[in-house]
Design an enzyme around this catalytic site. Structure first.
Site, PDB file in Angstrom:
ATOM      1  N   GLU A   9       4.026  -9.248  16.219  1.00 46.16           N
ATOM      2  CA  GLU A   9       3.206  -9.602  17.342  1.00 46.16           C
ATOM      3  C   GLU A   9       3.834 -11.303  17.263  1.00 46.16           C
ATOM      4  O   GLU A   9       3.878 -11.472  18.340  1.00 46.16           O
ATOM      5  CB  GLU A   9       1.869  -9.097  17.700  1.00 46.16           C
ATOM      6  CG  GLU A   9       1.602  -9.607  18.671  1.00 46.16           C
ATOM      7  CD  GLU A   9      -0.212  -8.774  18.455  1.00 46.16           C
ATOM      8  OE1 GLU A   9      -0.890  -8.060  17.640  1.00 46.16           O
ATOM      9  OE2 GLU A   9      -0.941  -9.087  19.901  1.00 46.16           O
TER      10      GLU A   9
ATOM     11  N   ARG B 128       1.145  -1.295   0.021  1.00 46.68           N
ATOM     12  CA  ARG B 128      -0.056   0.325   0.668  1.00 46.68           C
ATOM     13  C   ARG B 128       0.903   0.973  -0.278  1.00 46.68           C
ATOM     14  O   ARG B 128       0.058   2.134  -0.299  1.00 46.68           O
ATOM     15  CB  ARG B 128      -0.825  -0.070   0.588  1.00 46.68           C
ATOM     16  CG  ARG B 128      -2.337  -1.089   0.648  1.00 46.68           C
ATOM     17  CD  ARG B 128      -2.937  -0.806   1.525  1.00 46.68           C
ATOM     18  NE  ARG B 128      -2.463  -1.676   3.051  1.00 46.68           N
ATOM     19  CZ  ARG B 128      -2.635  -3.058   3.491  1.00 46.68           C
ATOM     20  NH1 ARG B 128      -3.182  -3.598   3.021  1.00 46.68           N
ATOM     21  NH2 ARG B 128      -1.788  -3.523   4.498  1.00 46.68           N
TER      22      ARG B 128
HETATM   23  P1  AMP Z   1       3.313  -1.692  11.876  1.00 42.57           P
HETATM   24  O1  AMP Z   1       4.621  -2.385  11.160  1.00 42.57           O
HETATM   25  O2  AMP Z   1       2.395  -2.216  13.310  1.00 42.57           O
HETATM   26  O3  AMP Z   1       3.274  -0.157  12.431  1.00 42.57           O
HETATM   27  O4  AMP Z   1       2.430  -1.738  11.045  1.00 42.57           O
HETATM   28  C1  AMP Z   1       1.933  -1.667   9.927  1.00 42.57           C
HETATM   29  C2  AMP Z   1       1.165  -2.710   8.392  1.00 42.57           C
HETATM   30  O5  AMP Z   1       0.637  -2.640   9.528  1.00 42.57           O
HETATM   31  C3  AMP Z   1       1.511  -1.557   7.839  1.00 42.57           C
HETATM   32  O6  AMP Z   1       1.771  -1.948   6.502  1.00 42.57           O
HETATM   33  C4  AMP Z   1       0.233  -1.738   7.257  1.00 42.57           C
HETATM   34  O7  AMP Z   1      -0.722  -1.093   6.443  1.00 42.57           O
HETATM   35  C5  AMP Z   1      -0.941  -2.259   7.905  1.00 42.57           C
HETATM   36  N1  AMP Z   1      -1.508  -2.152   9.290  1.00 42.57           N
HETATM   37  C6  AMP Z   1      -1.695  -2.855  10.487  1.00 42.57           C
HETATM   38  N2  AMP Z   1      -2.177  -2.426  11.718  1.00 42.57           N
HETATM   39  C7  AMP Z   1      -3.333  -1.830  10.840  1.00 42.57           C
HETATM   40  C8  AMP Z   1      -4.593  -1.619  10.580  1.00 42.57           C
HETATM   41  N3  AMP Z   1      -5.106  -1.565  11.699  1.00 42.57           N
HETATM   42  N4  AMP Z   1      -5.234  -1.222  10.184  1.00 42.57           N
HETATM   43  C9  AMP Z   1      -4.935  -0.944   8.521  1.00 42.57           C
HETATM   44  N5  AMP Z   1      -3.361  -1.239   8.466  1.00 42.57           N
HETATM   45  C10 AMP Z   1      -2.747  -2.176   9.570  1.00 42.57           C
END
Ligand code: AMP
Length: 176
Positions: free
Chosen positions: A98, A61
């Site tokens: 996680e 994305r």
């Molecule tokens: P993080 O590494 O935890 O910051 O997760 C970010 C990545 O996971 C991004 O590429 C987002 O597209 C996806 N992601 C994580 N949580 C969500 C959420 N609640 N809604 C949409 N995409 C998410």
């Protein structure tokens, strides 16, 4: 920041991909021409004077607005991808999620030391994936690195910004 047209068009999908997650579905922004224009205009205003030479988008994305912004800035576009997708020599970074580990890759000739880099993804949750991408990009020792997300999740005490080194230049278009 928090432009109503973007907030009003962002779809929330409860319990996706697993129960308890409120998934912010940016496809409803990408399919809307006015939202695309607003996001691109806002991103361009943030970065037009920074001398960006490469925009790095995170799969998948992060490719959409990342590539559009690169064209608007007159910069190149680089893909940060899941393992095994890039055809030439790569460098990789493994990071903890996680549950279990994940890895991202970038071509080993993607960035030069004189590049000014903007790292872009759709959403900041824990910050783990962007931190891994930042580590990768920093291996090239570019002149400067900026970080941007369309959305910063602040719900449930998430503070993804805290995983980045002090002084990391981070912007977001929406905080929700
Ligand atoms: P993080 O590494 O935890 O910051 O997760 C970010 C990545 O996971 C991004 O590429 C987002 O597209 C996806 N992601 C994580 N949580 C969500 C959420 N609640 N809604 C949409 N995409 C998410």
């Amino acid at each position: 920041m928090n432009n109503p047209i973007l907030l009003n068009n962002l779809r929330n999908v409860p319990d996706f991909p697993v129960p308890g997650i409120q998934f912010k579905d940016v496809t409803t922004l990408f399919k809307n021409a006015e939202c695309m224009r607003v996001m691109l205009d806002e991103l361009y205003e943030l970065y037009k004077d920074k001398g960006i030479t490469k925009v790095v988008g995170i799969e998948s994305r992060g490719f959409v607005m990342g590539a559009a912004l690169a064209v608007r800035l007159g910069a190149g576009f680089v893909m940060c991808r899941k393992p095994g997708k890039l055809p030439a020599d790569t460098i990789r970074e493994t990071y903890m999620k996680e549950y279990g580990k994940d890895t991202i890759e970038i071509h080993s000739d993607a960035i030069a030391p004189d590049d000014v880099v903007l790292l872009h993804d759709d959403l900041l949750a824990t910050g783990g994936s962007m931190k891994a991408a930042l580590n990768l990009v920093n291996k090239f020792k570019p002149a400067k690195v900026y970080v941007n997300f369309l959305i910063e999740l602040t719900i449930e005490g998430l503070n993804g910004r805290k995983v980045f080194p002090r002084g990391t230049d981070i912007t977001t278009l929406m905080r929700i």
